[in-house]
Design a protein around this motif. Structure first.
Motif: not given
Length: 205
Positions: A21-24, A30-35, A97-100
């Protein structure tokens, strides 16, 4: 507590699940979902929670003890379901978590199923090879092969492009539901293969 509940607790309440979870989440922030980094990390991170769970028990001799206390079918299905749910859950939790945090619209269901598929593939590879290294790396190799093959040789076969499952850049029957149906079917196929392999190995001792 049955075999599935025990396996699920071991898979989800583990340092490896938290690490995935932490890694992703870190990659997403840092890179975004499109990276490209995020896309290629999915088949790696999702294998961490429980892809090698059966191997640990098999090599320690615990698998035989577990079979004495329960059915073979329940034991095998518990391992497979825990692996896929933990792998998919780790990715989906990171995406949530990223979306939030970034107010991003993440495809949670497709993310979960994509990661669950790669976790299932890793579990099958672990059962075939007796090696956690092959399990952890094998799913990534298969993913990379599909990406190269679909981009260079089979551009018309976009339904097998792993990145397509996450970004949905082509027209699909029933849109996202079509992707989810494909991924669910592939997971079921891998589950059947996993059952056949483990049943044969456990019967031979």
């Amino acid at each position: 507590m049955n075999s599935f509940e025990t396996d699920l607790r071991r898979a989800v309440l583990s340092v490896r699940f938290l690490a995935a979870v932490v890694l992703q989440l870190g990659i997403l922030l840092y890179e975004g979902e499109a990276s490209q980094l995020y896309k290629i990390s999915v088949p790696l991170a999702c294998t961490l929670p429980y892809a090698g769970g059966w191997l640990d028990e098999y090599k320690s001799g615990y698998a035989r003890l577990a079979l004495v206390r329960g059915s073979m079918r329940g034991y095998i299905l518990g391992k497979f379901l825990a692996c896929t749910i933990a792998g998919g859950g780790a990715e989906a939790l990171a995406a949530w978590a990223y979306g939030a945090l970034r107010a991003a619209d993440m495809p949670y269901a497709r993310t979960f199923l994509t990661a669950a598929l790669w976790a299932a593939a890793a579990a099958v590879l672990a059962a075939l090879s007796d090696s956690k290294y092959i399990a952890y790396g094998g799913a990534f190799v298969i993913c990379y092969f599909l990406v190269i093959a679909c981009e260079r040789y089979w551009p018309w076969l976009y339904c097998l492009h792993p990145h397509e499952w996450l970004e949905l850049s082509h027209a699909w029957p029933f849109e996202g539901a079509g992707v989810q149906a494909l991924l669910s079917g592939l997971i079921l196929d891998l589950g059947l293969l996993y059952y056949i392999i483990l049943k044969g190995r456990l019967e031979r001792g």
